[in-house]
Design an enzyme around this catalytic site. Structure first.
Site, PDB file in Angstrom:
ATOM      1  N   GLY A  86      24.128  54.877  82.518  1.00 41.97           N
ATOM      2  CA  GLY A  86      23.426  53.902  82.032  1.00 41.97           C
ATOM      3  C   GLY A  86      24.412  52.748  80.960  1.00 41.97           C
ATOM      4  N   ASN A  87      23.152  52.360  81.176  1.00 45.39           N
ATOM      5  CA  ASN A  87      23.397  51.072  80.063  1.00 45.39           C
ATOM      6  C   ASN A  87      22.063  50.595  79.269  1.00 45.39           C
ATOM      7  OD1 ASN A  87      23.279  48.099  81.189  1.00 45.39           O
ATOM      8  ND2 ASN A  87      23.620  48.681  82.410  1.00 45.39           N
ATOM      9  N   PRO A  88      22.126  49.756  77.671  1.00 45.60           N
ATOM     10  CA  PRO A  88      21.054  49.831  77.059  1.00 45.60           C
ATOM     11  C   PRO A  88      20.731  49.011  77.759  1.00 45.60           C
ATOM     12  CG  PRO A  88      23.120  49.390  75.496  1.00 45.60           C
ATOM     13  CD  PRO A  88      23.800  49.732  76.868  1.00 45.60           C
ATOM     14  N   SER A  89      20.899  47.745  79.128  1.00 48.39           N
ATOM     15  CA  SER A  89      20.592  46.928  78.581  1.00 48.39           C
ATOM     16  C   SER A  89      18.998  46.792  79.289  1.00 48.39           C
ATOM     17  CB  SER A  89      20.590  46.468  79.938  1.00 48.39           C
ATOM     18  OG  SER A  89      19.550  45.092  81.031  1.00 48.39           O
ATOM     19  N   ALA A 113      22.136  44.400  84.471  1.00 51.49           N
ATOM     20  CA  ALA A 113      23.773  44.607  84.140  1.00 51.49           C
ATOM     21  C   ALA A 113      23.724  46.157  85.517  1.00 51.49           C
ATOM     22  CB  ALA A 113      23.183  45.543  82.581  1.00 51.49           C
TER      23      ALA A 113
END
Ligand code: CTP
Length: 396
Positions: free
Chosen positions: A208-211, A274
């Site tokens: 995942g990513n922190p968006s 994102a």
């Protein structure tokens, strides 16, 4: 668009009363004339002097103050109001408004005004959950009051739950929605994506990513407030905005499917999500056990949604960059055949992931790059939509 609007800000006695100073300040800075009325308990939390200093206008807290009920000026302000906002609103003021009691400056003004009334409740978890409060709020809603639902979190009492005053930005957006509305996107259909996609490795783990999704939500809400029909395709867990069609997704593949379907009738696609660039080549059916010392994942590209979904609609992309921002953004603009790209510097702590502010540069196919100062994501959203409105106008 709050310029020259007349706003009555009613403050009641909650610990969150100090946040009303922030609301008063933001409204005043946006050009609104803010007249504050307070209950007597509210003055124990924040002084009328503070509010007078912020708004530059008289503050009325005492019903028997000659400047309140009888002065022509005060009656005039009640009549001229574009909206009355009660923030924070205690359980007590909500109960009074529900039955029409008028025994303090705030409840009295509510009864006297013909302007729309917005209520932002703030109280302890149990008071908010109490059936009588729920019933009173439902009554107000049924009567056309606009309720800005409180948030979830830790209370002054130490308890955790629903009842915290909604974020100031959310209250501002709601006010903007009621009085600021220029309906320049009326009849337009916009598809907005938000959040960071999750690419699963097994049923419980993902890349995942922190968006946070805040930029996409700000866009969806701003577009809604400007009259657009909005479909928000989201991989974020932020609360659903009112008045928007929400399509929850998790992975890039799901997002692509939802976008493809939604753009069929759309005038514009705004890809604020994102999207993960890579996914695991295989997704394990059951949870991967840690029985080997290392784990190698083979990653393959996800679909490039913006690159692959084509059609007659306007295409707006985002470029999160850490260096050579303009050059990289220009390349993406050309490569993905976009009408507009919004570039932001993710190395700046006040810009990008998770925060409520953003500092962006707008680059269109034609014309010079426009670098905007640091502003709230909602303000950035409106700047982007100003461009969208302009471009949609030319497309006709
Ligand atoms: N995007 C997309 N599908 C992907 C990846 C990104 O639609 N699989 C969209 C994003 O929503 C954003 C824009 O494309 O609007 C970003 O372009 P991209 O070149 O993918 O940016 P980055 O992922 O930041 O690229 P890089 O990592 O190469 O800098």
């Amino acid at each position: 668009m709050l310029n020259n609007k007349n706003i009555i800000l009613g403050i009641t006695g909650s610990i969150a009363a100090y946040k009303a100073a922030d609301i008063a300040s933001k409204l005043t800075q946006a050009g609104a004339k803010v007249d504050v009325v307070m209950t007597e308990p509210a003055t124990k939390f924040i002084t009328p002097l503070t509010l007078r200093g912020i708004t530059g206008r008289a503050v009325v807290a005492d019903m028997f103050d000659p400047a309140s009920q009888h002065s022509i000026e005060h009656i005039a302000l009640v009549e001229a109001a574009d909206v009355m906002v009660i923030a924070p609103a205690t359980a007590s003021i909500i109960a009074k408004m529900a039955v029409g009691i008028a025994d303090d400056m705030v409840s009295l003004t509510v009864l006297a005004t013909r302007a729309p009334v917005m209520v932002a409740p703030a109280m302890d978890v149990d008071m908010f959950a109490n059936p009588v409060t729920r019933e009173n709020l439902a009554r107000l809603k049924a009567r056309g009051f606009i309720i800005v639902d409180p948030g979830y979190g830790r209370m002054a009492s130490g308890k955790v739950g629903w009842g915290r005053l909604a974020d100031v930005d959310k209250i501002m957006a709601a006010i903007e929605g009621v009085v600021g509305g220029s309906a320049d996107l009326a009849g337009k259909r916009l598809v907005v994506t938000a959040g960071g996609t999750r690419e699963y490795i097994d049923p419980v783990r993902y890349i995942g990513n922190p968006s946070s999704g805040k930029m996409g939500y700000a866009l969806a809400e701003a577009a809604r407030d400007r009259g657009a029909k909005v479909t928000l395709i989201t991989a974020s867990s932020l609360p659903e905005p009112e008045g928007v069609t929400v399509v929850p997704v998790e992975t890039a593949a799901q997002m692509k499917q939802a976008v493809t379907k939604a753009v069929a009738k759309a005038d514009a696609l705004l890809m604020a999500a994102a999207v993960a660039d890579y996914q695991s080549r295989t997704v394990a059916r059951s949870k991967i056990k840690k029985d080997s010392p290392g784990l190698t994942l083979e990653l393959v590209r996800t679909p490039d949604i913006l690159g692959e979904v084509r059609g007659k609609f306007l295409r707006v992309g985002f470029a999160a960059e850490s260096d050579n921002i303009i050059t990289n953004a220009k390349k993406k603009l050309a490569k993905k055949k976009l009408d507009l790209i919004v570039a932001n510097d993710i190395t700046d702590k006040k810009s990008g992931f998770g925060v409520d502010t953003n500092k962006v540069t707008l680059l269109a196919k034609k014309g010079k790059a426009e670098s905007l100062p640091l502003m709230s994501k909602r303000e950035v959203a409106d700047k982007i939509l100003d461009r969208v409105v302009g471009m949609l106008g030319k497309k006709k």
